[in-house]
Scaffold this active site. Sequence first.
Site, PDB file in Angstrom:
ATOM      1  N   GLY A  48       0.819  -1.212   0.000  1.00 39.20           N
ATOM      2  CA  GLY A  48       0.000   0.000   0.000  1.00 39.20           C
ATOM      3  C   GLY A  48       0.850   1.257   0.000  1.00 39.20           C
ATOM      4  N   GLY A  88      -0.509   4.899  -0.814  1.00 39.63           N
ATOM      5  CA  GLY A  88      -1.601   5.464   0.004  1.00 39.63           C
ATOM      6  C   GLY A  88      -1.120   6.641   0.831  1.00 39.63           C
ATOM      7  N   GLN A  89      -2.005   7.134   1.726  1.00 42.07           N
ATOM      8  CA  GLN A  89      -1.676   8.354   2.488  1.00 42.07           C
ATOM      9  C   GLN A  89      -0.401   8.165   3.311  1.00 42.07           C
ATOM     10  OE1 GLN A  89      -4.218   9.276   5.874  1.00 42.07           O
ATOM     11  NE2 GLN A  89      -3.692  11.451   5.807  1.00 42.07           N
ATOM     12  N   ILE A 149      -0.245   1.534 -10.635  1.00 41.61           N
ATOM     13  CA  ILE A 149       1.018   1.569 -11.409  1.00 41.61           C
ATOM     14  C   ILE A 149       1.473   3.013 -11.641  1.00 41.61           C
ATOM     15  CG2 ILE A 149       2.099   0.933 -13.616  1.00 41.61           C
ATOM     16  CD1 ILE A 149       0.182  -1.496 -13.701  1.00 41.61           C
ATOM     17  N   ASP A 203      -0.660  -6.633  -5.610  1.00 45.46           N
ATOM     18  CA  ASP A 203      -1.977  -6.629  -4.957  1.00 45.46           C
ATOM     19  C   ASP A 203      -1.867  -7.658  -3.838  1.00 45.46           C
ATOM     20  OD1 ASP A 203      -5.439  -6.881  -6.075  1.00 45.46           O
ATOM     21  OD2 ASP A 203      -4.532  -7.186  -4.098  1.00 45.46           O
ATOM     22  N   TYR A 250     -14.163  -1.941   8.548  1.00 45.32           N
ATOM     23  CA  TYR A 250     -12.754  -1.512   8.686  1.00 45.32           C
ATOM     24  C   TYR A 250     -12.283  -1.709  10.124  1.00 45.32           C
ATOM     25  CZ  TYR A 250      -8.927   1.924   9.217  1.00 45.32           C
ATOM     26  OH  TYR A 250      -7.742   2.557   9.523  1.00 45.32           O
ATOM     27  N   LYS A 274      -9.503  -4.282  11.748  1.00 44.16           N
ATOM     28  CA  LYS A 274      -8.338  -3.833  12.518  1.00 44.16           C
ATOM     29  C   LYS A 274      -8.242  -4.582  13.856  1.00 44.16           C
ATOM     30  CE  LYS A 274      -6.340  -1.108   9.691  1.00 44.16           C
ATOM     31  NZ  LYS A 274      -5.049  -1.545   9.118  1.00 44.16           N
ATOM     32  N   ILE A 332      -5.228  10.782  10.608  1.00 47.86           N
ATOM     33  CA  ILE A 332      -3.934  11.338  10.218  1.00 47.86           C
ATOM     34  C   ILE A 332      -4.142  12.467   9.209  1.00 47.86           C
ATOM     35  CG2 ILE A 332      -1.712  10.879   9.104  1.00 47.86           C
ATOM     36  CD1 ILE A 332      -1.884   8.026  10.163  1.00 47.86           C
TER      37      ILE A 332
HETATM   38  C1  VAH Z   1     -10.369   6.518   8.730  1.00 45.35           C
HETATM   39  N1  VAH Z   1      -8.346   7.847   8.580  1.00 45.35           N
HETATM   40  O1  VAH Z   1     -10.964   7.576   8.891  1.00 45.35           O
HETATM   41  C2  VAH Z   1      -8.857   6.532   8.957  1.00 45.35           C
HETATM   42  C3  VAH Z   1      -8.523   6.288  10.382  1.00 45.35           C
HETATM   43  C4  VAH Z   1      -9.032   6.944  12.719  1.00 45.35           C
HETATM   44  C5  VAH Z   1      -9.550   6.867  11.354  1.00 45.35           C
HETATM   45  O2  VAH Z   1      -8.311   4.947  10.636  1.00 45.35           O
HETATM   46  O3  VAH Z   1     -10.900   5.484   8.398  1.00 45.35           O
END
Ligand code: VAH
Length: 318
Positions: free
Chosen positions: A7, A10-11, A36, A50, A139, A143, A169
């Site tokens: 990744g 990504g950010q 790419i 991937d 999500y 985690k 972040i």
């Molecule tokens: C989100 N930026 O908003 C991420 C983060 C604390 C949130 O994991 O999903």
Amino acid sequence: MKILVTGATGQIGSELVPELRKKYGDENVIATGRNIKKLKEFSEPTEVLDVLNKKKLEQVVKEHNIDVIYHLAAILSAKGEQNPQLCFKVNVDGLYNVLETARENNVEKVIIPSSIAAFGPETPDNPSEITIQRPKTMYGISKVLAELLGEYYYNKYGLDVRGVRFPGIISWKTEPGGGTTDYAVEAFYAAIQKGHYTYFVRKDTVLPMMYMPDALKALIQIAEAEPSQLRYRFYNVTGMSFSAEELTKVIQKFIPDFTADYKPDERQKIADSWPTRIDDSAAREDWNWKPDWDLERMARDMIENLSKKLRGDAYGKA
Ligand code: VAH
């Protein structure tokens, strides 16, 4: 030491790769990802990868003789709720591929960013490392699984999985990527480009946040900590907590004409399920964690750099 970053476009990855390359040498940090075009923005070594393709992942780990994996590839909270099935595949199947590939190929360490999203509405405010989680997003659930599986692979196989639970972040180098905390980045873009921003959360929404330089510092610090320093596998880290309205006010210090309004959407429910602050005293005690950036200093830096990046002068005076 050979490091693989998944990744990488990504950010976090976009800024972690250069940071790691500064520290360990370009040739020792392999930037990988699916995009790419964005991958080409890195100098070599890069690999199109991937994390759902375990065969390719294994080939890259073997060819580069990888010692440490920073596993950043994931779909964030808000985007994950738009397609929970894809979020499960990427965040869970992808994670499993990384853990199994690391186990089968004697990788030494796997560093994984967790998140305050691993907490839920039943979590009391200012939670510690072992407070009840019960997140309500795919999500967040992925985690919690990452944390529990990481601990399992450490105890069962001796694979050194560790990470930090990040707050939102904030950064200026990449566009927001589908997180619930994206408003804290979008507000800066809007302040510079339009002079007005409509938040998708209420003005009194308070969440823990962190500036990117502190996020990079936390990831590398936990990665380099001696095993004897770690009483947990995953630690809370945070920079500051502030409300949407407080963010507006601090931006107005630099861009006085900036205006905002607040129209909560479906992401408000996600934001309301997270704690307004988290206790990072264990990271401070165990491996000397300390943030360097506060809200005003971050806002100044964001506006200065974002104004240059957007090639316009700041709407106000930065
Ligand atoms: C989100 N930026 O908003 C991420 C983060 C604390 C949130 O994991 O999903």
